[in-house]
Write an enzyme that holds these catalytic residues in place. Sequence first.
Site, PDB file in Angstrom:
ATOM      1  N   ASN A 249       0.928  -1.041   0.061  1.00  0.00           N
ATOM      2  CA  ASN A 249      -0.141   0.024   0.227  1.00  0.00           C
ATOM      3  C   ASN A 249       1.037   1.214   0.019  1.00  0.00           C
ATOM      4  O   ASN A 249       1.584   1.577   1.082  1.00  0.00           O
ATOM      5  CB  ASN A 249      -0.894   0.083   1.264  1.00  0.00           C
TER       6      ASN A 249
ATOM      7  N   LYS B  23       0.085   4.200  -0.351  1.00  0.00           N
ATOM      8  CA  LYS B  23      -0.500   5.546   0.288  1.00  0.00           C
ATOM      9  C   LYS B  23      -0.242   6.520  -0.527  1.00  0.00           C
ATOM     10  O   LYS B  23      -0.163   6.604  -1.627  1.00  0.00           O
ATOM     11  CB  LYS B  23       0.229   5.608   1.851  1.00  0.00           C
TER      12      LYS B  23
ATOM     13  N   HIS C  82      -9.509   1.316   4.947  1.00  0.00           N
ATOM     14  CA  HIS C  82      -8.183   1.488   5.571  1.00  0.00           C
ATOM     15  C   HIS C  82      -8.450   2.286   6.538  1.00  0.00           C
ATOM     16  O   HIS C  82      -9.197   3.445   6.766  1.00  0.00           O
ATOM     17  CB  HIS C  82      -6.971   2.014   4.760  1.00  0.00           C
TER      18      HIS C  82
ATOM     19  N   GLU D 125      -6.730   4.682   7.796  1.00  0.00           N
ATOM     20  CA  GLU D 125      -6.662   6.202   7.621  1.00  0.00           C
ATOM     21  C   GLU D 125      -7.761   6.928   7.022  1.00  0.00           C
ATOM     22  O   GLU D 125      -8.302   7.885   7.124  1.00  0.00           O
ATOM     23  CB  GLU D 125      -5.230   6.543   6.602  1.00  0.00           C
TER      24      GLU D 125
ATOM     25  N   GLU E  88      -5.355  -4.669  10.531  1.00  0.00           N
ATOM     26  CA  GLU E  88      -4.074  -3.730  10.591  1.00  0.00           C
ATOM     27  C   GLU E  88      -4.323  -2.972  12.020  1.00  0.00           C
ATOM     28  O   GLU E  88      -5.178  -2.056  12.122  1.00  0.00           O
ATOM     29  CB  GLU E  88      -4.284  -2.834   9.702  1.00  0.00           C
TER      30      GLU E  88
ATOM     31  N   GLY F 285       2.700   2.553  10.601  1.00  0.00           N
ATOM     32  CA  GLY F 285       3.470   3.445  10.510  1.00  0.00           C
ATOM     33  C   GLY F 285       4.301   4.057  11.806  1.00  0.00           C
ATOM     34  O   GLY F 285       5.054   5.108  11.864  1.00  0.00           O
TER      35      GLY F 285
ATOM     36  N   SER G 284       3.613  -2.048  10.348  1.00  0.00           N
ATOM     37  CA  SER G 284       5.203  -2.089  10.525  1.00  0.00           C
ATOM     38  C   SER G 284       5.718  -3.679  10.141  1.00  0.00           C
ATOM     39  O   SER G 284       6.420  -3.849  10.932  1.00  0.00           O
ATOM     40  CB  SER G 284       5.392  -1.655  11.891  1.00  0.00           C
TER      41      SER G 284
HETATM   42  P1  13P Z   1       3.342   0.569   7.581  1.00  0.00           P
HETATM   43  O1  13P Z   1       3.654  -0.760   7.017  1.00  0.00           O
HETATM   44  O2  13P Z   1       3.866   1.859   7.122  1.00  0.00           O
HETATM   45  O3  13P Z   1       3.084   0.403   9.060  1.00  0.00           O
HETATM   46  O4  13P Z   1       1.661   0.678   7.181  1.00  0.00           O
HETATM   47  C1  13P Z   1       0.941  -0.514   7.214  1.00  0.00           C
HETATM   48  C2  13P Z   1      -0.410  -0.179   6.579  1.00  0.00           C
HETATM   49  O5  13P Z   1      -1.273   0.752   6.807  1.00  0.00           O
HETATM   50  C3  13P Z   1      -0.617  -0.762   5.295  1.00  0.00           C
HETATM   51  O6  13P Z   1      -2.029  -0.582   4.672  1.00  0.00           O
END
Ligand code: 13P
Length: 251
Positions: free
Chosen positions: A9, A11, A96, A98, A168, A174, A214
């Site tokens: 992803n 982002k 997601h 976010e 997640e 992150g 992560s």
């Molecule tokens: P990270 O791997 O940067 O923690 O992000 C995970 C994520 O949100 C994947 O959709």
Amino acid sequence: MRKNIVAGNWKMNTTLAEGVGLAKDVNEALKNAADVKCDVVICVPFTHLAPVAAVIDGKLGLGAENCADHVKGAYTGEVSAPMVASTGAKYVILGHSERRQYYGETSAILKEKVNLALAENLTPIFCIGEVLEERENGTFLDVVTRQIREALFGLSAEDFGKLILAYEPVWAIGTGKTATADQAQEMHAHIRGVIAEKYGKEVADNCSILYGGSCKPSNAKELFAKADVDGGLIGGAALDAASFMGIVTAF
Ligand code: 13P
């Protein structure tokens, strides 16, 4: 039997030129990798979908990071599921954290998005997960159960069987703080149980449930070794072809 899948992803990262370059690098690395035991997908910004589709082979799957909750019309700035599908993309990340957190996406909205994605033969990678407070106050299993029920349990068993789920934990995204492999396994087994209760054991056993948060080459092996962890949804580590491939080859 369910598939193992590693999906990136990206982002809101990379310019178009950078993104096409990264996609080419991943595509090349995947072609040259000896023994890949999972499906590999990259989910990229809308602007990158068509140009990335033009430079990758069939072996590397392509997806969007979102789609609209309407099929077409006066929704300035939105990108619909048919538009995503028309680029050659086969997957779409939905729900997601976010999107839920910053753009107010509710289960009702996500339900629409899932239906529209399925109508275009896109495979939703549907994200669920608790925030830190819910992990700490012990409600995390219930929170995830509710997220699944509200958005997905209107689907027929046949349509549910087309989904990929991604657990997640929001506190691990992150932050560098990964869920332990045991924490991931506990939740993934719980999710499979929730699916089995509604759709039966076969649908549950066939559902790929990815872990995200992560995940990196150094911890992927331990996570993927767990019985109910069928791969990863990778953020930061997907922005570098070598580290992404380090996760892909953890299977
Ligand atoms: P990270 O791997 O940067 O923690 O992000 C995970 C994520 O949100 C994947 O959709």
